[in-house]
Write a protein that holds these residues in place. Structure first.
Motif, PDB file in Angstrom:
ATOM      1  N   LEU A 179      12.041  42.644  -4.578  1.00  0.00           N
ATOM      2  CA  LEU A 179      10.911  43.469  -5.011  1.00  0.00           C
ATOM      3  C   LEU A 179       9.704  42.605  -5.349  1.00  0.00           C
ATOM      4  CD1 LEU A 179      12.627  46.219  -7.206  1.00  0.00           C
ATOM      5  CD2 LEU A 179      11.902  46.341  -4.817  1.00  0.00           C
ATOM      6  N   ARG A 180       9.946  41.428  -5.924  1.00  0.00           N
ATOM      7  CA  ARG A 180       8.821  40.522  -6.208  1.00  0.00           C
ATOM      8  C   ARG A 180       8.154  40.075  -4.919  1.00  0.00           C
ATOM      9  NH1 ARG A 180      12.008  37.331  -9.701  1.00  0.00           N
ATOM     10  NH2 ARG A 180      11.570  35.553  -8.360  1.00  0.00           N
ATOM     11  N   ARG A 181       8.960  39.741  -3.921  1.00  0.00           N
ATOM     12  CA  ARG A 181       8.381  39.347  -2.631  1.00  0.00           C
ATOM     13  C   ARG A 181       7.597  40.496  -2.004  1.00  0.00           C
ATOM     14  NH1 ARG A 181      12.067  36.595   1.692  1.00  0.00           N
ATOM     15  NH2 ARG A 181      10.031  36.694   2.715  1.00  0.00           N
ATOM     16  N   LEU A 182       8.174  41.695  -2.081  1.00  0.00           N
ATOM     17  CA  LEU A 182       7.494  42.855  -1.505  1.00  0.00           C
ATOM     18  C   LEU A 182       6.158  43.097  -2.191  1.00  0.00           C
ATOM     19  CD1 LEU A 182       7.895  45.163   0.566  1.00  0.00           C
ATOM     20  CD2 LEU A 182       8.833  46.538  -1.287  1.00  0.00           C
ATOM     21  N   ALA A 183       6.115  42.976  -3.517  1.00  0.00           N
ATOM     22  CA  ALA A 183       4.867  43.205  -4.255  1.00  0.00           C
ATOM     23  C   ALA A 183       3.829  42.139  -3.952  1.00  0.00           C
ATOM     24  CB  ALA A 183       5.159  43.252  -5.751  1.00  0.00           C
ATOM     25  N   GLN A 184       4.274  40.904  -3.739  1.00  0.00           N
ATOM     26  CA  GLN A 184       3.339  39.805  -3.505  1.00  0.00           C
ATOM     27  C   GLN A 184       2.886  39.712  -2.050  1.00  0.00           C
ATOM     28  OE1 GLN A 184       5.517  36.413  -4.905  1.00  0.00           O
ATOM     29  NE2 GLN A 184       5.449  37.054  -7.064  1.00  0.00           N
ATOM     30  N   GLU A 185       3.822  39.916  -1.107  1.00  0.00           N
ATOM     31  CA  GLU A 185       3.506  39.688   0.301  1.00  0.00           C
ATOM     32  C   GLU A 185       3.108  40.955   1.039  1.00  0.00           C
ATOM     33  OE1 GLU A 185       6.550  37.334   2.226  1.00  0.00           O
ATOM     34  OE2 GLU A 185       7.165  36.474   0.297  1.00  0.00           O
ATOM     35  N   ALA A 186       3.535  42.105   0.557  1.00  0.00           N
ATOM     36  CA  ALA A 186       3.170  43.381   1.186  1.00  0.00           C
ATOM     37  C   ALA A 186       2.841  44.384   0.087  1.00  0.00           C
ATOM     38  CB  ALA A 186       4.297  43.884   2.077  1.00  0.00           C
ATOM     39  N   PRO A 187       1.743  44.181  -0.632  1.00  0.00           N
ATOM     40  CA  PRO A 187       1.450  45.043  -1.799  1.00  0.00           C
ATOM     41  C   PRO A 187       1.267  46.503  -1.433  1.00  0.00           C
ATOM     42  CG  PRO A 187      -0.426  43.645  -1.249  1.00  0.00           C
ATOM     43  CD  PRO A 187       0.714  43.151  -0.440  1.00  0.00           C
ATOM     44  N   GLY A 188       0.681  46.775  -0.270  1.00  0.00           N
ATOM     45  CA  GLY A 188       0.511  48.165   0.141  1.00  0.00           C
ATOM     46  C   GLY A 188       1.850  48.850   0.353  1.00  0.00           C
ATOM     47  N   THR A 189       2.773  48.158   0.998  1.00  0.00           N
ATOM     48  CA  THR A 189       4.118  48.702   1.201  1.00  0.00           C
ATOM     49  C   THR A 189       4.828  48.893  -0.129  1.00  0.00           C
ATOM     50  OG1 THR A 189       4.264  47.606   3.361  1.00  0.00           O
ATOM     51  CG2 THR A 189       6.330  48.288   2.342  1.00  0.00           C
ATOM     52  N   TYR A 190       4.615  47.980  -1.052  1.00  0.00           N
ATOM     53  CA  TYR A 190       5.240  48.099  -2.371  1.00  0.00           C
ATOM     54  C   TYR A 190       4.757  49.355  -3.091  1.00  0.00           C
ATOM     55  CZ  TYR A 190       6.593  46.886  -7.144  1.00  0.00           C
ATOM     56  OH  TYR A 190       7.128  46.918  -8.403  1.00  0.00           O
ATOM     57  N   GLN A 191       3.443  49.600  -3.034  1.00  0.00           N
ATOM     58  CA  GLN A 191       2.919  50.802  -3.678  1.00  0.00           C
ATOM     59  C   GLN A 191       3.443  52.065  -2.986  1.00  0.00           C
ATOM     60  OE1 GLN A 191       1.239  50.862  -6.509  1.00  0.00           O
ATOM     61  NE2 GLN A 191       1.420  48.620  -6.562  1.00  0.00           N
ATOM     62  N   HIS A 192       3.524  52.005  -1.674  1.00  0.00           N
ATOM     63  CA  HIS A 192       4.106  53.126  -0.924  1.00  0.00           C
ATOM     64  C   HIS A 192       5.549  53.379  -1.366  1.00  0.00           C
ATOM     65  CE1 HIS A 192       5.932  55.336   2.388  1.00  0.00           C
ATOM     66  NE2 HIS A 192       6.701  54.284   2.666  1.00  0.00           N
ATOM     67  N   SER A 193       6.324  52.307  -1.560  1.00  0.00           N
ATOM     68  CA  SER A 193       7.726  52.449  -1.969  1.00  0.00           C
ATOM     69  C   SER A 193       7.835  53.035  -3.362  1.00  0.00           C
ATOM     70  CB  SER A 193       8.423  51.086  -1.911  1.00  0.00           C
ATOM     71  OG  SER A 193       8.407  50.568  -0.594  1.00  0.00           O
ATOM     72  N   LEU A 194       6.933  52.646  -4.264  1.00  0.00           N
ATOM     73  CA  LEU A 194       6.966  53.203  -5.612  1.00  0.00           C
ATOM     74  C   LEU A 194       6.690  54.701  -5.599  1.00  0.00           C
ATOM     75  CD1 LEU A 194       5.073  50.437  -7.642  1.00  0.00           C
ATOM     76  CD2 LEU A 194       7.527  50.884  -7.603  1.00  0.00           C
TER      77      LEU A 194
END
Length: 738
Positions: free
Chosen positions: A498-513
């Motif tokens: 999840l840390r990698r996702l938030a740092q490297e693909a922040p848009g995808t991370y927000q979509h996942s949340l």
């Protein structure tokens, strides 16, 4: 189902029979007192029998078959020798090449050539050449000429076997002993002498003796070669045919003396004595008792599997789940019998722990109702095998009921210990009541026995909870399930993925949340696993970490990376995030159920944007248009309701962001259209989701998305003149979130 019931009945019945047999000994155990036979019996002395069979196997002779290549070579040599006497080709010795004369030992005077001419003359006063050579070949193949290495081995074995068996084409199988075995090329001269003797014996003309011998000895080879397969079969037959050795025992005869370590043979003698004792004591009644054990177990297991087919069909759909269930129950059944045989005084503890293990593990792997059913069956089987009283069975059933009732979810590590404590307390109270009711209260030791059972029940429950907590990862791996405790740990934002996702693909991370909130509420609406949906949503797009800039939600600079790529290349990148996600899930050891969310969150849907782009490109280039199949995700389709919720929620969350004005009616229509589209496309065919549940999911997503993407209130625009400025006619609209 029949296979599972049959296999369980067989194994569990054997375990139960073991519980009925006694006394119990184990290999290498040193007995303090001699083991004495109670009745006369006979038993197979397996050590002696094995030794005799092994000796028979070793003593059996090896089988050799003719070397057909060499035999054919000798026939050709003899035929060529006869051809030298043909006057049409050779009229004198001068016409015979010197090399041939030397190889065939032809005399210079031509006597051998004259003798050969007589055989070619018609009619001839001599026996036919064919008859002589045929007899010679028969006699020649009676010589046991082997390879020198093999001959040496056979001579070494001569003391244990008749040496060898040769399979003569005419005489059949014939024994040859070491004193007549030849080894080539070492015994080549002996071979020559034997062939010369045969030539003389068969009455070839004297002038041809050297020539015929030379023709046979030309490029001499072993006449027989080892037939490994025939040798093996012959040895195995001799081993099978060797009779077993029976050892008779009389009553009061010592089977194993005191102070010796019991061997496997001793144990077999003991078991044979027990069998003979039961036969002589009870006869038919013993077999009826044993048959009834199998019948009772089959009856109980049939009832359990009827319950499984009615209420837990996913176990019957996937054979591995049924095998895991059977394996778990058999293991716990065996554990109960084995521990009770070791420590009969602790029978309450040795039977309660395996029973609670079944109930707790199945409550974690499946559901509480099934855990109660399977735990009750386990308790009943253990009680039957060990012939426990009804009061003891009540203690076990109390533990099963409490364990299943308290295990709705495991969100903390202390949960299992608390459940174990509740089970122990419940069983202790039951043990107290049963003891007071069934035991006579006058002797003091009966009160001590009741207190011992109460304490044993209490500590067994606690110990079982601690044990299950320790093996929880193994349970999750075996039954392919993930407990709420593990899922809760995976929701921690500090997890490396999840840390990698938030740092490297922040848009995808927000979509996942956002998707996690949508999926969780939808799962709640139909009674699905909300925590599983949430965690699946958080990790479903981790494959985008490898190429985040190729996905629209991460393109913050406004540059579209697909602008310069062909639709086919873009398709590979887009579809590839599923495969990349699975690889990362394995690398970070995500539980198996979560991997299904990654691989199925697009199912086999069509990548529409690039499909239509490819069709337009084919129209321009006048090439064959691509098929839909080429532009679909590889799947699989969702196999669970939770995975289906995630698929629909993923498309809803991604599509609603494209709406200019996400009003409630538009969102409602969008969610309904997407749900119907996935339904018509067959994406929900494998997940056992009903239309009623799909309708509830739609309503939940409409509510959640409407709140998440609520509308904005437009404020009146202000002109420059209203600010004391002049000359600006156009208005600027501003909006604020409410």
């Amino acid at each position: 189902m029949v296979l599972f019931i049959g296999s369980f009945t067989l194994v569990a019945g054997l375990i139960s029979l073991r519980a009925l047999d006694g006394p119990f000994y184990e290999q290498n155990q040193i007995v303090a007192q001699p083991i004495v036979s109670r009745v006369p019996f006979r038993a197979v002395d397996e050590e002696t029998t094995r030794a005799k069979k092994a000796d028979a196997f070793q003593r059996q002779s090896a089988v050799y078959t003719p070397n057909t290549r060499y035999v054919e070579q000798v026939r050709n040599n003899l035929k060529a020798l006869l051809g030298l006497g043909d006057e049409k080709t050779i009229t004198s010795m001068d016409q015979v090449p010197p090399k041939t004369r030397q190889e065939l030992a032809l005399d210079a005077e031509g006597k051998a050539l004259d003798a050969l001419r007589q055989f070619n003359a018609l009619p001839t006063p001599l026996p036919s050449w064919e008859a002589l050579t045929a007899n010679l070949m028969i006699e020649l193949q009676g010589i046991a000429a082997l390879d020198s290495t093999q001959a040496g081995r056979e001579r070494d074995k001569a003391q244990r076997s008749p040496s060898i068996i040769i399979v003569h084409p005419t005489w059949g199988e014939t024994e040859r002993y070491d004193n007549v075995i030849l080894g080539l090329p070492d015994d080549q001269e002996v071979m020559r002498e034997r062939i010369t003797s045969l030539v003389k014996k068969l009455k070839f003309p004297e002038a041809l003796w050297p020539s015929v011998t030379a023709a046979v000895m030309q490029n001499v080879q072993p006449i027989y070669t080892l037939d490994a397969e025939a040798t093996r079969l012959r040895k195995e037959k001799a081993e099978r045919d060797e009779a077993v050795v029976d050892r008779p025992f009389q009553a009061n005869e010592v089977i194993a003396p005191a102070g010796v370590a019991l061997s496997d043979t001793h144990l077999k003698f003991v078991r044979e004595e027990q069998r003979a004792y039961r036969q002589q004591i009870s006869g038919v009644m013993l077999w009826l008792q044993r048959a009834s054990i199998f019948g009772l177990i089959a009856l109980v297991m049939t009832g359990l599997w009827i319950y499984v087919r009615s209420y837990n069909t996913r176990i019957t759909i996937k054979p591995t789940r049924g095998a895991a269930l059977v394996g778990l129950m058999l293991a716990c059944h065996l554990l109960a019998v084995w521990l009770t045989m070791l420590q009969p005084r602790f029978v309450l503890a040795t039977t309660a722990m395996p029973t609670l293990l079944v109930a707790i593990i199945l409550a974690l792997a499946y559901d509480q109702r099934f855990a109660i059913a399977a735990g009750a069956v386990m308790a009943l089987l253990i009680a039957l095998s060990l012939q426990l009283p009804v009061g003891h069975l009540l203690v076990l059933l109390m533990g099963v009921g409490i364990a299943a009732a308290r295990l709705d979810e495991v969100r903390t590590r202390s949960k299992l210990v608390i459940v174990g404590l509740w089970c122990g307390a419940g069983m202790a109270i039951t043990a107290l009541l049963v003891g007071v009711f069934t035991r006579p209260m006058t002797p003091q030791f009966q009160l001590e026995a009741i207190r011992f059972d109460v304490l044993a029940a209490l500590f067994t429950g606690i110990a079982t909870g601690l044990f299950v907590q320790g093996i929880l990862p193994a349970i999750e791996s075996l039954f392919k399930v993930t407990t709420a405790m593990t899922l809760k740990e995976l929701t921690d934002a500090s997890h490396p993925l999840l840390r990698r996702l938030a740092q490297e693909a922040p848009g995808t991370y927000q979509h996942s949340l956002r998707l996690a909130d949508i999926a969780q509420e939808a799962a709640q609406a139909i009674g699905a696993n909300t925590l599983m949906c949430k965690v699946g949503a958080l990790y479903h797009d981790i494959g985008k970490i490898n190429k985040p800039d190729y996905f629209i939600e991460n393109q913050t600079d406004g540059h579209n990376r697909h602008a310069k790529l062909s639709p086919a290349m873009s398709l590979l990148i887009i579809v590839g995030h599923v495969k990349d996600g699975l690889e990362m899930a394995r690398e970070y050891r995500l539980p198996s159920p979560l991997r299904h969310f990654i691989e199925s969150h697009h199912g086999t849907t069509l990548v529409e944007f690039f499909y239509h782009a490819a069709r337009k490109q084919s129209d321009v280039t006048q090439t064959p248009a691509p098929t839909e199949f080429e532009f679909r995700y590889p799947g699989p389709k969702p196999q669970t309701r939770e995975a289906a919720i995630l698929m629909l929620g993923d498309s809803v969350e991604a599509t609603v962001r494209t709406l200019d004005e996400p009003t409630a009616p538009r969102i409602s229509q969008l969610v309904h259209d997407l749900a119907q589209k996935r339904l018509r496309d067959g994406q929900f065919n494998d997940c056992n989701m009903t239309l009623s549940e799909l309708h509830k999911i739609e309503e939940s997503m409409i509510r959640t998305v409407s709140v998440m993407y609520h509308g904005r209130v437009k404020y009146p625009s202000l002109t420059k003149s209203q600010h004391g400025e002049s000359g600006q006619g156009n208005q600027r609209q501003t909006s604020a979130a409410i």
